[in-house]
Scaffold this active site. Structure first.
Site, PDB file in Angstrom:
ATOM      1  N   HIS A  91      40.615  41.045  45.057  1.00  0.00           N
ATOM      2  CA  HIS A  91      39.753  42.069  44.792  1.00  0.00           C
ATOM      3  C   HIS A  91      39.299  42.501  46.251  1.00  0.00           C
ATOM      4  O   HIS A  91      38.189  43.177  46.379  1.00  0.00           O
ATOM      5  CB  HIS A  91      38.656  42.304  43.869  1.00  0.00           C
ATOM      6  N   ASN A 164      38.388  45.843  34.684  1.00  0.00           N
ATOM      7  CA  ASN A 164      39.652  46.164  35.270  1.00  0.00           C
ATOM      8  C   ASN A 164      40.108  47.310  34.603  1.00  0.00           C
ATOM      9  O   ASN A 164      39.605  47.974  33.710  1.00  0.00           O
ATOM     10  CB  ASN A 164      40.495  45.119  34.936  1.00  0.00           C
ATOM     11  N   HIS A 355      28.528  40.524  39.573  1.00  0.00           N
ATOM     12  CA  HIS A 355      28.515  39.249  38.916  1.00  0.00           C
ATOM     13  C   HIS A 355      28.414  39.518  37.310  1.00  0.00           C
ATOM     14  O   HIS A 355      27.664  40.168  36.745  1.00  0.00           O
ATOM     15  CB  HIS A 355      27.166  38.384  39.131  1.00  0.00           C
ATOM     16  N   TYR A 378      31.483  33.867  39.893  1.00  0.00           N
ATOM     17  CA  TYR A 378      30.879  35.001  40.761  1.00  0.00           C
ATOM     18  C   TYR A 378      29.619  34.665  41.543  1.00  0.00           C
ATOM     19  O   TYR A 378      29.382  34.914  42.636  1.00  0.00           O
ATOM     20  CB  TYR A 378      30.614  35.970  39.749  1.00  0.00           C
TER      21      TYR A 378
HETATM   22 FE1  HDE Z   1      37.226  38.286  38.975  1.00  0.00          FE
HETATM   23  N1  HDE Z   1      36.465  37.422  40.658  1.00  0.00           N
HETATM   24  N2  HDE Z   1      37.916  36.585  37.966  1.00  0.00           N
HETATM   25  N3  HDE Z   1      37.925  39.225  37.194  1.00  0.00           N
HETATM   26  N4  HDE Z   1      36.830  40.003  39.608  1.00  0.00           N
HETATM   27  C1  HDE Z   1      36.035  38.319  41.526  1.00  0.00           C
HETATM   28  O1  HDE Z   1      34.217  37.770  42.603  1.00  0.00           O
HETATM   29  C2  HDE Z   1      37.213  35.196  38.641  1.00  0.00           C
HETATM   30  C3  HDE Z   1      38.441  38.397  36.064  1.00  0.00           C
HETATM   31  C4  HDE Z   1      36.812  41.326  38.712  1.00  0.00           C
HETATM   32  O2  HDE Z   1      34.348  45.086  43.464  1.00  0.00           O
HETATM   33  C5  HDE Z   1      35.424  37.285  42.688  1.00  0.00           C
HETATM   34  O3  HDE Z   1      32.677  38.826  44.272  1.00  0.00           O
HETATM   35  C6  HDE Z   1      37.471  34.208  37.595  1.00  0.00           C
HETATM   36  C7  HDE Z   1      38.848  39.453  35.013  1.00  0.00           C
HETATM   37  C8  HDE Z   1      36.565  42.442  39.664  1.00  0.00           C
HETATM   38  O4  HDE Z   1      33.492  43.291  44.156  1.00  0.00           O
HETATM   39  C9  HDE Z   1      35.571  36.121  42.028  1.00  0.00           C
HETATM   40  C10 HDE Z   1      38.189  34.884  36.822  1.00  0.00           C
HETATM   41  C11 HDE Z   1      38.462  40.381  35.208  1.00  0.00           C
HETATM   42  C12 HDE Z   1      36.083  41.828  40.837  1.00  0.00           C
HETATM   43  C13 HDE Z   1      36.187  36.181  40.704  1.00  0.00           C
HETATM   44  C14 HDE Z   1      38.290  36.219  36.932  1.00  0.00           C
HETATM   45  C15 HDE Z   1      37.823  40.498  36.597  1.00  0.00           C
HETATM   46  C16 HDE Z   1      36.215  40.481  40.650  1.00  0.00           C
HETATM   47  C17 HDE Z   1      36.041  37.582  43.889  1.00  0.00           C
HETATM   48  C18 HDE Z   1      38.935  34.068  35.555  1.00  0.00           C
HETATM   49  C19 HDE Z   1      38.284  41.783  34.644  1.00  0.00           C
HETATM   50  C20 HDE Z   1      35.811  42.738  42.193  1.00  0.00           C
HETATM   51  C21 HDE Z   1      34.852  38.224  44.934  1.00  0.00           C
HETATM   52  C22 HDE Z   1      38.244  33.229  34.974  1.00  0.00           C
HETATM   53  C23 HDE Z   1      37.558  41.743  33.455  1.00  0.00           C
HETATM   54  C24 HDE Z   1      34.337  42.864  42.093  1.00  0.00           C
HETATM   55  C25 HDE Z   1      33.843  38.355  43.945  1.00  0.00           C
HETATM   56  C26 HDE Z   1      33.997  43.734  43.357  1.00  0.00           C
HETATM   57  C27 HDE Z   1      36.240  39.505  41.811  1.00  0.00           C
HETATM   58  C28 HDE Z   1      36.743  35.314  39.901  1.00  0.00           C
HETATM   59  C29 HDE Z   1      39.049  36.957  36.032  1.00  0.00           C
HETATM   60  C30 HDE Z   1      37.523  41.718  37.510  1.00  0.00           C
HETATM   61  C31 HDE Z   1      36.248  34.808  42.914  1.00  0.00           C
HETATM   62  C32 HDE Z   1      37.280  32.924  38.065  1.00  0.00           C
HETATM   63  C33 HDE Z   1      39.223  39.019  33.584  1.00  0.00           C
HETATM   64  C34 HDE Z   1      36.626  43.970  39.170  1.00  0.00           C
HETATM   65  O5  HDE Z   1      34.066  35.270  41.791  1.00  0.00           O
END
Ligand code: HDE
Length: 712
Positions: A91, A164, A355, A378
């Protein structure tokens, strides 16, 4: 030489551009104390020393070496060298806006969360939209999932709904996330492709991971190429938990429903935009807010009893499943309006730390294994990205309510904690700050006392085992047009996969289990032999959810639609004037475009200044095209290749086109056959009415087969 603005004009410009954006709220007022405006101020070092010369470093003699002593240059270069922070690992590419959330139907029966408690209650929000795969500088319009992250600055602390634009996910367990992300990201040896999943490692992984089948189908659908952020649905994906004042708990799925309806680009447009306007979504969001066309969504809840967690034929803890709206209707509780752009991209958008673990009393987690893993990831990622545990003190992340605890120090600490006792219990400072008894009585956060016991094991619950039924449901809920787009998308992506065995595995092991016909259609495009005896039959899997088809989610108005008005010398002034007025009164955006950026003379001999040229605002950036009549319109356009391409391309992309008066001859000249959206007429009013009706449909899908032969 062109006239330079004088200092007063400059200060007015700066004021209108950066400071006085209006639409304030409590969060924006809090941010005011950190905003800096340098207009009229002296240039200084970071310690406030006024700088006399910002052009030349300090050196020993005119042609001599630069002196170490030059603290002004050293400070400037050092700061510059450290300007970048790690981009988000996923993202990374995104854009954000401020706004508010307003309760329309209080949800006090479901939750004690204060921000949902009273009709009309407003809470400031900051919302960031993003793609997943590409880096910070990648294009907006690639085929990808879009992030939809909302930070609510509630009176009880920040609540982040990090969702999402699709309601399910690729994997069921957080431990698989790095594998999935490594597979979809650019390949490690050559860092190709940027912002795309059409490559071997992605299809290798998903063809070996049947739990991804449902989500991959969503990403091959038109949902993965939204036309604008304002036109996307949003989903919390996981089941969350709401807890009311009586301590009762329900499982809940969060939904954002766009007022602008759900609309997408067509694939050719998305690809061309990636080159011609890589900022297309970012620009759209920015411009809509500047114009006062504020994007808006409803917040809805699907509420389920915990006892029903497995009674729908799937497990509510499985994030690869959605709850059909026909089974559990969405209850709308509020609306969200984005009405103010940030002042500084880095300070606000880039430093925003979302987060999933930022919750408030009345909202709690479920045992969805993907959600549970996210709770760790997060915080961890912000520590790296924002350089330490004080990221909540960065202005954009600060809660609106006060925060006090015994956490201390670490890089970039802002708070100056007074008192001697930074531990608890203490008798030196009266044991402050003290705990608050749990919600609902007093507002302290209380986790739902869910009884939990089990054996320590690494297994997937058998209730997570069915990977195909909901993919089949999604496929069967699509209109014919949407199904064709899905077939085209799989065919495009898999054609880019070099290893034929991966293509074949996706078709035979995955698509055939979703629907034999889907597999067959893709197989034909790839030249894969599919023996019909190999394809499983899908008895009892015919469930359909009409709410999943975006064809059923049009807004019914033309608010926010962009219409190109192609001007030519001598074009009818009254027609252009009425058109602009009528479009704008319906909330659409009228763009006056001309062969070049120069003003031209209209039918009254008056100069008409265009907003842009055919080349700077190509047809892919608008929703529809109107060519007003005029004595010289044919003469002006018939030899203009750019103009002709404009119309042909708009026609190919199924956009409404209206040709008025003398311009109607262009239809025959270019071979544009009249249909519900390809409109010709001599009388302006009826032509406009038909044009607006076509614009409400957005695209003329019936034209799609015919438009294939258009060479644009
Ligand atoms: Fe994320 N995801 N994600 N994700 N995600 C990040 O956090 C992660 C998942 C989502 O505009 C990271 O600050 C893991 C689902 C959005 O700043 C990180 C898993 C959904 C955003 C991270 C998921 C999301 C992130 C990268 C599986 C939808 C952007 C930068 C367990 C429900 C937020 C950050 C923004 C961002 C980890 C799965 C949505 C690395 C480990 C499911 C919208 O922490």
């Amino acid at each position: 030489m062109s006239k330079q603005p004088n200092p007063t004009e400059q200060s007015q410009m700066a004021g209108s551009d950066t400071l006085d954006r209006g639409n304030s709220n409590a969060k924006l007022e809090q941010l005011d104390q950190f905003r800096e405006d340098a207009t009229g101020e002296a240039l200084t070092t970071n310690t406030g020393v006024r700088i006399a010369d910002n052009q030349n470093s300090l050196r020993a003699g005119e042609r001599g070496p630069t002196l170490m002593e030059d603290f002004i240059m050293r400070e400037k270069l050092t700061h510059f060298d450290h300007e970048r922070i790690p981009e988000r690992v996923v993202h990374a590419r995104g854009s954000a806006a401020h706004g508010y959330f307003e309760v329309t139907d209080p949800a006090t029966d479901l939750t004690c969360a204060n921000f949902l408690s009273e009709a009309g209650k407003r809470t400031p929000v900051f919302v960031r939209f993003s793609t997943v795969q590409g880096p910070r500088g990648s294009a907006d319009t690639v085929r990808d999932v879009r992030g939809f992250a909302v930070k609510f600055y509630t009176e009880e602390g920040n609540f982040d709904l990090v969702g999402n634009n699709m309601p399910v996910f690729f994997i069921q367990d957080a431990i698989k996330f790095p594998d999935f992300v490594h597979a979809v990201k650019p390949e490690p040896h050559n860092e190709i492709p940027t912002g795309a999943s059409a490559h071997d490692t992605f299809w290798d992984f998903v063809s070996l991971t049947p739990e991804s089948a449902h989500m991959v189908l969503w990403t091959m659908s038109d949902r993965a190429i939204p036309i604008a952020y304002r036109s996307m649905q949003g989903f919390g994906v996981h089941s969350f938990r709401l807890i009311n004042a009586e301590g009762q708990s329900k499982l809940v799925k969060f939904h954002w429903r766009p007022k602008a309806g759900v609309c997408s680009l067509v694939w050719d447009e998305a690809q061309k935009l990636a080159g011609k306007d890589p900022d297309f979504h970012r620009r759209g969001l920015w411009e809509d807010i500047e114009r006062g066309l504020y994007p808006e969504w409803e917040l809805g809840l699907q509420v389920m009893d915990e006892e029903d967690a497995q009674s729908f034929g799937f497990d509510l803890l499985d994030p690869t499943k959605l709850v059909p709206e026909e089974l559990v209707p969405v209850r709308v509780v509020g609306r969200m309006v984005l009405n103010r752009n940030p002042d500084n991209f880095f300070a606000e958008t880039e430093q925003a730390a979302f987060h999933i673990g930022h919750v408030v009393p009345g909202i709690d987690f479920s045992n969805d294994p993907l959600l549970q893993g996210r709770l760790f990831s997060y915080t961890d990622t912000q520590l790296l990205r924002l350089g330490g545990p004080n990221f909540n003190e960065i202005p954009i992340n600060r809660p609106l309510c006060p925060f006090h605890n015994n956490q201390r120090d670490a890089p970039h600490r802002q708070q100056i904690n007074r008192g001697r006792a930074s531990y608890e219990p203490n008798s030196i400072d009266g044991n402050w700050p003290r705990e608050t008894p749990p919600a609902p009585s007093a507002g302290g956060y209380a986790s739902y006392p869910e009884p939990v016991h089990g054996t320590k094991i690494r297994v997937r619950s058998p209730s997570f085992a069915d990977h195909f039924s909901q993919a089949t449901m999604f496929w069967r809920s699509m209109s014919e047009t949407e199904q064709q787009h899905i077939v085209d998308a799989y065919s495009f992506e898999l054609s880019k996969v070099e290893r034929l065995y991966i293509r074949e595995r996706q078709v035979k092991e995955i698509l055939a289990h979703i629907d034999p016909l889907l597999a067959l259609r893709v197989a034909q495009n790839l030249g894969i032999d599919l023996d019909s005896t190999e394809t499983p039959t899908l008895e009892g899997k015919a469930q359909v959810s009409p709410a999943l088809s975006q064809m059923n989610l049009l807004p019914g108005d033309i608010r926010g639609r962009r219409v190109a008005i192609l001007l030519t010398p001598g074009c009818k002034a009254d027609e252009v004037g009425s058109l602009k007025k009528m479009l704008e009164s319906a909330g659409a955006v009228a763009k006056l475009l001309a062969p070049s950026a120069a003003a031209l003379k209209d039918s009254d001999g008056q100069p008409m200044q265009p907003d842009g040229s055919f080349a700077t605002e190509p047809s892919i950036t608008v929703d529809a095209v109107f060519v007003p009549g005029g004595e010289y319109v044919l003469k002006a356009l018939q030899d203009d290749g750019v103009a002709k391409h404009y119309l042909l391309e708009a026609y190919k992309h199924l956009k409404p086109i209206a040709l008025s008066g003398d311009a109607t001859q262009l239809a025959v000249m270019l071979g544009l056959q009249e249909d519900d959206g390809m409109l010709c007429g001599d009388a302006f009013d009826p032509l406009y009415m038909r044009f607006e009706t076509a614009l409400k449909q957005h695209r003329i899908w019936a034209r799609e087969a015919r438009a294939k032969s258009i060479p644009a």
